[in-house]
Design a protein around this motif. Structure first.
Motif, PDB file in Angstrom:
ATOM      1  N   ARG A 189      11.149  -3.513  -9.639  1.00 20.06           N
ATOM      2  CA  ARG A 189      10.677  -2.438  -8.771  1.00 20.06           C
ATOM      3  C   ARG A 189       9.595  -1.650  -9.521  1.00 20.06           C
ATOM      4  N   ILE A 190       8.403  -2.206  -9.510  1.00 21.77           N
ATOM      5  CA  ILE A 190       7.307  -1.622 -10.292  1.00 21.77           C
ATOM      6  C   ILE A 190       7.001  -0.200  -9.836  1.00 21.77           C
ATOM      7  N   ALA A 191       6.886  -0.027  -8.528  1.00 22.66           N
ATOM      8  CA  ALA A 191       6.544   1.302  -8.006  1.00 22.66           C
ATOM      9  C   ALA A 191       7.612   2.324  -8.376  1.00 22.66           C
ATOM     10  N   ASP A 192       8.888   1.952  -8.240  1.00 22.89           N
ATOM     11  CA  ASP A 192       9.966   2.878  -8.600  1.00 22.89           C
ATOM     12  C   ASP A 192       9.877   3.266 -10.073  1.00 22.89           C
ATOM     13  N   ALA A 200       0.613   7.490  -6.284  1.00 21.90           N
ATOM     14  CA  ALA A 200      -0.430   8.518  -6.240  1.00 21.90           C
ATOM     15  C   ALA A 200       0.167   9.870  -5.871  1.00 21.90           C
ATOM     16  N   GLY A 201       1.095   9.871  -4.924  1.00 21.00           N
ATOM     17  CA  GLY A 201       1.746  11.113  -4.525  1.00 21.00           C
ATOM     18  C   GLY A 201       2.572  11.708  -5.648  1.00 21.00           C
ATOM     19  N   ALA A 202       3.252  10.836  -6.411  1.00 22.35           N
ATOM     20  CA  ALA A 202       4.064  11.319  -7.528  1.00 22.35           C
ATOM     21  C   ALA A 202       3.179  11.956  -8.596  1.00 22.35           C
ATOM     22  N   VAL A 203       2.022  11.350  -8.860  1.00 25.96           N
ATOM     23  CA  VAL A 203       1.100  11.921  -9.850  1.00 25.96           C
ATOM     24  C   VAL A 203       0.585  13.278  -9.365  1.00 25.96           C
ATOM     25  N   ALA A 204       0.173  13.339  -8.104  1.00 28.67           N
ATOM     26  CA  ALA A 204      -0.341  14.592  -7.561  1.00 28.67           C
ATOM     27  C   ALA A 204       0.722  15.690  -7.618  1.00 28.67           C
ATOM     28  N   ASP A 260      -5.535  10.038  -9.128  1.00 30.97           N
ATOM     29  CA  ASP A 260      -4.072  10.050  -9.119  1.00 30.97           C
ATOM     30  C   ASP A 260      -3.458   8.671  -8.905  1.00 30.97           C
ATOM     31  N   GLY A 261      -4.206   7.743  -8.319  1.00 28.17           N
ATOM     32  CA  GLY A 261      -3.638   6.442  -7.982  1.00 28.17           C
ATOM     33  C   GLY A 261      -3.425   5.533  -9.172  1.00 28.17           C
ATOM     34  N   LEU A 262      -2.712   4.434  -8.924  1.00 32.22           N
ATOM     35  CA  LEU A 262      -2.459   3.419  -9.941  1.00 32.22           C
ATOM     36  C   LEU A 262      -3.690   2.527 -10.096  1.00 32.22           C
ATOM     37  N   PRO A 290       0.825  -1.224   0.000  1.00 36.65           N
ATOM     38  CA  PRO A 290       0.000   0.000   0.000  1.00 36.65           C
ATOM     39  C   PRO A 290       0.854   1.267   0.000  1.00 36.65           C
ATOM     40  N   GLN A 291       2.008   1.188   0.646  1.00 33.88           N
ATOM     41  CA  GLN A 291       2.900   2.354   0.653  1.00 33.88           C
ATOM     42  C   GLN A 291       3.418   2.657  -0.760  1.00 33.88           C
ATOM     43  N   ASP A 292       3.674   1.609  -1.524  1.00 32.69           N
ATOM     44  CA  ASP A 292       4.108   1.809  -2.908  1.00 32.69           C
ATOM     45  C   ASP A 292       3.009   2.482  -3.725  1.00 32.69           C
TER      46      ASP A 292
END
Length: 237
Positions: free
Chosen positions: A197-200, A18-22, A229-231, A11-13
């Motif tokens: 590292r999908i999230a990265d 979402a934070g990166a998109v925002a 904004d989320g994946l 969930p943190q990933d």
């Protein structure tokens, strides 16, 4: 309790993406939408095509190599035909054995190629590319990226099983930014996926897309967030 994993991401990933998109959208009037697909198609035709080809080619190749259908009859204790008047029966028996052999080869080949790793390996790259592009376009249209205020939506799409990435930018972006700038976005995402590292990969790709959008589609005073904004993670086929 350990955090629940979703395709290798916590969930943190997901929050990081979402934070990166925002964060990226704060510097632009563009909209970024991220999608992850475990597999875009089950490629049901692949086992059938390979099984049919194998059933046609393998028995024929065996004939050219010297195999004769009556060998199977003798192998399993059948009677041989020695009288000339029984020629029609011999031909019918040989044809029946050949057809039965084709059926067996077809079934075995279909079962083998139906195994996911084998199916994916034997599916032509061109078919995978076409299916991923179609799936990405379906997401682009289905989530309304083509109807954002200034036609400045950007889709970042990754298909895990196919090992393919698509970045689709709407016409408002294409008019402002050259197509080649999106190659770096693809490279950032692919780099993360290759390393597991999908999230990265998504965070890096989003950051790069945000920089491109900020340069060519600057923010306006009345901007609003038009897309989540989320994946978005698609269900497995």
């Amino acid at each position: 309790m350990a955090p629940k994993m979703t395709h290798g991401m916590t969930p943190q990933d997901l929050d990081r993406i979402a934070g990166a998109v925002a964060e990226a959208e704060r510097t632009t009037a563009g909209e970024i939408f991220c999608v992850l697909a475990p597999e875009v198609s089950d490629y049901r035709e692949t086992p059938l095509v390979w099984a049919a080809a194998t059933a046609l080619v393998l028995p024929a190749a065996a004939l050219f190599a010297g195999f004769r259908p009556e060998m199977l009859t003798r192998l399993f204790g059948g009677w041989s035909i020695g009288h000339a008047s029984a020629l029609d029966g011999a031909i019918l028996s040989a044809l029946s054995t050949y057809i039965a052999l084709q059926v067996v080869v077809f079934v075995v080949a279909a079962l083998v190629v139906s195994m996911p790793p084998v199916r994916r390996a034997l599916t032509p790259a061109s078919l995978k590319a076409a299916r991923v592009k179609r799936a990405a376009m379906e997401q682009f249209l289905g989530h309304g990226l083509h109807v954002t205020r200034d036609r400045t939506g950007v889709l970042i799409f990754a298909a895990l099983a196919e090992h393919r990435v698509e970045v689709i930018a709407d016409e408002g972006i294409y008019k402002a930014a050259p197509n080649t700038v999106w190659d770096d976005v693809v490279a950032d995402l692919v780099g993360g996926l290759k390393a597991g590292r999908i999230a990265d990969g998504f965070v890096a790709a989003v950051g790069r897309a945000g920089a491109i959008l900020a340069e060519h589609v600057p923010p306006r005073g009345d901007d609003r967030n038009e897309l989540p904004d989320g994946l978005t993670i698609l269900p497995k086929r």
